[in-house]
Design a protein around this motif. Structure first.
Motif, PDB file in Angstrom:
ATOM      1  N   GLN A   1       0.820  -1.199   0.000  1.00 59.09           N
ATOM      2  CA  GLN A   1       0.000   0.000   0.000  1.00 59.09           C
ATOM      3  C   GLN A   1       0.861   1.259   0.000  1.00 59.09           C
ATOM      4  O   GLN A   1       0.552   2.234  -0.686  1.00 59.09           O
ATOM      5  N   GLN A   2       1.973   1.240   0.747  1.00 69.93           N
ATOM      6  CA  GLN A   2       2.886   2.383   0.764  1.00 69.93           C
ATOM      7  C   GLN A   2       3.481   2.609  -0.622  1.00 69.93           C
ATOM      8  O   GLN A   2       3.600   3.749  -1.080  1.00 69.93           O
ATOM      9  N   ALA A   3       3.833   1.529  -1.316  1.00 71.88           N
ATOM     10  CA  ALA A   3       4.405   1.645  -2.657  1.00 71.88           C
ATOM     11  C   ALA A   3       3.392   2.249  -3.628  1.00 71.88           C
ATOM     12  O   ALA A   3       3.742   3.089  -4.469  1.00 71.88           O
ATOM     13  N   ILE A   4       2.141   1.845  -3.514  1.00 72.91           N
ATOM     14  CA  ILE A   4       1.088   2.385  -4.385  1.00 72.91           C
ATOM     15  C   ILE A   4       0.912   3.884  -4.127  1.00 72.91           C
ATOM     16  O   ILE A   4       0.862   4.686  -5.057  1.00 72.91           O
ATOM     17  N   VAL A   5       0.845   4.283  -2.865  1.00 69.34           N
ATOM     18  CA  VAL A   5       0.678   5.695  -2.526  1.00 69.34           C
ATOM     19  C   VAL A   5       1.883   6.497  -3.010  1.00 69.34           C
ATOM     20  O   VAL A   5       1.737   7.580  -3.588  1.00 69.34           O
ATOM     21  N   PHE A   6       3.082   5.969  -2.815  1.00 68.51           N
ATOM     22  CA  PHE A   6       4.289   6.653  -3.269  1.00 68.51           C
ATOM     23  C   PHE A   6       4.253   6.835  -4.784  1.00 68.51           C
ATOM     24  O   PHE A   6       4.564   7.909  -5.300  1.00 68.51           O
ATOM     25  N   GLY A   7       3.834   5.809  -5.496  1.00 70.61           N
ATOM     26  CA  GLY A   7       3.715   5.900  -6.949  1.00 70.61           C
ATOM     27  C   GLY A   7       2.684   6.928  -7.370  1.00 70.61           C
ATOM     28  O   GLY A   7       2.882   7.659  -8.340  1.00 70.61           O
ATOM     29  N   MET A   8       1.584   7.015  -6.639  1.00 70.62           N
ATOM     30  CA  MET A   8       0.555   8.010  -6.956  1.00 70.62           C
ATOM     31  C   MET A   8       1.084   9.423  -6.726  1.00 70.62           C
ATOM     32  O   MET A   8       0.815  10.328  -7.510  1.00 70.62           O
ATOM     33  N   ILE A   9       1.860   9.599  -5.659  1.00 67.68           N
ATOM     34  CA  ILE A   9       2.428  10.915  -5.364  1.00 67.68           C
ATOM     35  C   ILE A   9       3.368  11.343  -6.488  1.00 67.68           C
ATOM     36  O   ILE A   9       3.372  12.498  -6.904  1.00 67.68           O
ATOM     37  N   LEU A  10       4.158  10.408  -6.986  1.00 70.90           N
ATOM     38  CA  LEU A  10       5.105  10.718  -8.058  1.00 70.90           C
ATOM     39  C   LEU A  10       4.432  10.776  -9.421  1.00 70.90           C
ATOM     40  O   LEU A  10       5.058  11.155 -10.402  1.00 70.90           O
ATOM     41  N   GLY A  11       3.175  10.377  -9.482  1.00 69.14           N
ATOM     42  CA  GLY A  11       2.453  10.388 -10.746  1.00 69.14           C
ATOM     43  C   GLY A  11       2.736   9.166 -11.600  1.00 69.14           C
ATOM     44  O   GLY A  11       2.420   9.137 -12.785  1.00 69.14           O
ATOM     45  N   MET A  12       3.346   8.146 -11.003  1.00 67.71           N
ATOM     46  CA  MET A  12       3.682   6.936 -11.750  1.00 67.71           C
ATOM     47  C   MET A  12       2.537   5.931 -11.729  1.00 67.71           C
ATOM     48  O   MET A  12       2.449   5.074 -12.590  1.00 67.71           O
ATOM     49  N   VAL A  13       1.672   6.026 -10.746  1.00 64.35           N
ATOM     50  CA  VAL A  13       0.519   5.141 -10.629  1.00 64.35           C
ATOM     51  C   VAL A  13      -0.724   6.013 -10.686  1.00 64.35           C
ATOM     52  O   VAL A  13      -0.910   6.878  -9.836  1.00 64.35           O
ATOM     53  N   PRO A  14      -1.570   5.833 -11.697  1.00 68.45           N
ATOM     54  CA  PRO A  14      -2.758   6.680 -11.792  1.00 68.45           C
ATOM     55  C   PRO A  14      -3.767   6.361 -10.693  1.00 68.45           C
ATOM     56  O   PRO A  14      -3.849   5.234 -10.214  1.00 68.45           O
ATOM     57  N   ALA A  15      -4.506   7.351 -10.302  1.00 71.47           N
ATOM     58  CA  ALA A  15      -5.568   7.165  -9.314  1.00 71.47           C
ATOM     59  C   ALA A  15      -6.681   6.328  -9.939  1.00 71.47           C
ATOM     60  O   ALA A  15      -6.830   6.279 -11.162  1.00 71.47           O
ATOM     61  N   GLN A  16      -7.487   5.670  -9.133  1.00 73.55           N
ATOM     62  CA  GLN A  16      -8.577   4.827  -9.631  1.00 73.55           C
ATOM     63  C   GLN A  16      -9.535   5.622 -10.506  1.00 73.55           C
ATOM     64  O   GLN A  16     -10.007   5.139 -11.522  1.00 73.55           O
ATOM     65  N   SER A  17      -9.826   6.862 -10.130  1.00 74.56           N
ATOM     66  CA  SER A  17     -10.754   7.665 -10.927  1.00 74.56           C
ATOM     67  C   SER A  17     -10.168   7.949 -12.301  1.00 74.56           C
ATOM     68  O   SER A  17     -10.888   7.979 -13.297  1.00 74.56           O
ATOM     69  N   ASP A  18      -8.843   8.160 -12.373  1.00 77.65           N
ATOM     70  CA  ASP A  18      -8.193   8.386 -13.664  1.00 77.65           C
ATOM     71  C   ASP A  18      -8.264   7.135 -14.530  1.00 77.65           C
ATOM     72  O   ASP A  18      -8.496   7.214 -15.736  1.00 77.65           O
ATOM     73  N   LEU A  19      -8.067   5.968 -13.918  1.00 73.68           N
ATOM     74  CA  LEU A  19      -8.136   4.708 -14.663  1.00 73.68           C
ATOM     75  C   LEU A  19      -9.545   4.484 -15.206  1.00 73.68           C
ATOM     76  O   LEU A  19      -9.718   4.072 -16.348  1.00 73.68           O
ATOM     77  N   ARG A  20     -10.547   4.763 -14.398  1.00 71.73           N
ATOM     78  CA  ARG A  20     -11.936   4.583 -14.807  1.00 71.73           C
ATOM     79  C   ARG A  20     -12.267   5.525 -15.965  1.00 71.73           C
ATOM     80  O   ARG A  20     -12.886   5.133 -16.948  1.00 71.73           O
ATOM     81  N   GLN A  21     -11.830   6.782 -15.850  1.00 72.88           N
ATOM     82  CA  GLN A  21     -12.089   7.772 -16.894  1.00 72.88           C
ATOM     83  C   GLN A  21     -11.402   7.358 -18.198  1.00 72.88           C
ATOM     84  O   GLN A  21     -11.985   7.457 -19.274  1.00 72.88           O
ATOM     85  N   GLN A  22     -10.183   6.860 -18.108  1.00 74.02           N
ATOM     86  CA  GLN A  22      -9.453   6.419 -19.296  1.00 74.02           C
ATOM     87  C   GLN A  22     -10.155   5.227 -19.948  1.00 74.02           C
ATOM     88  O   GLN A  22     -10.301   5.172 -21.169  1.00 74.02           O
ATOM     89  N   ALA A  23     -10.622   4.279 -19.154  1.00 74.88           N
ATOM     90  CA  ALA A  23     -11.313   3.112 -19.686  1.00 74.88           C
ATOM     91  C   ALA A  23     -12.607   3.519 -20.379  1.00 74.88           C
ATOM     92  O   ALA A  23     -12.942   2.998 -21.449  1.00 74.88           O
ATOM     93  N   GLU A  24     -13.344   4.456 -19.787  1.00 77.12           N
ATOM     94  CA  GLU A  24     -14.586   4.928 -20.397  1.00 77.12           C
ATOM     95  C   GLU A  24     -14.307   5.634 -21.720  1.00 77.12           C
ATOM     96  O   GLU A  24     -15.042   5.465 -22.689  1.00 77.12           O
TER      97      GLU A  24
END
Length: 62
Positions: free
Chosen positions: A27-50
């Motif tokens: 979970q820490q790795a995921i949050v760190f990736g989100m902070i750096l912009g390397m892991v998209p947020a769930q809402s961004d993934l959903r918007q991209q899929a739509e």
């Protein structure tokens, strides 16, 4: 984790420092990736899929 003991502030960095120890390593790795912009947020993934789904529909209609 006892919710009533958590006191968040108006400072995002301080809040991350407060909450991070409560997360496991993954979970820490995921949050760190989100902070750096390397892991998209769930809402961004959903918007991209739509958006991709809509583009595929347009291609099929042609």
């Amino acid at each position: 984790m006892r919710k009533e003991n958590i006191k968040l502030t108006e400072n995002t960095i301080e809040n991350i420092q407060i909450m991070a120890p409560m997360l496991n390593e993954r979970q820490q790795a995921i949050v760190f990736g989100m902070i750096l912009g390397m892991v998209p947020a769930q809402s961004d993934l959903r918007q991209q899929a739509e958006q991709e789904l809509e583009e595929n529909r347009e291609l099929q209609e042609v």
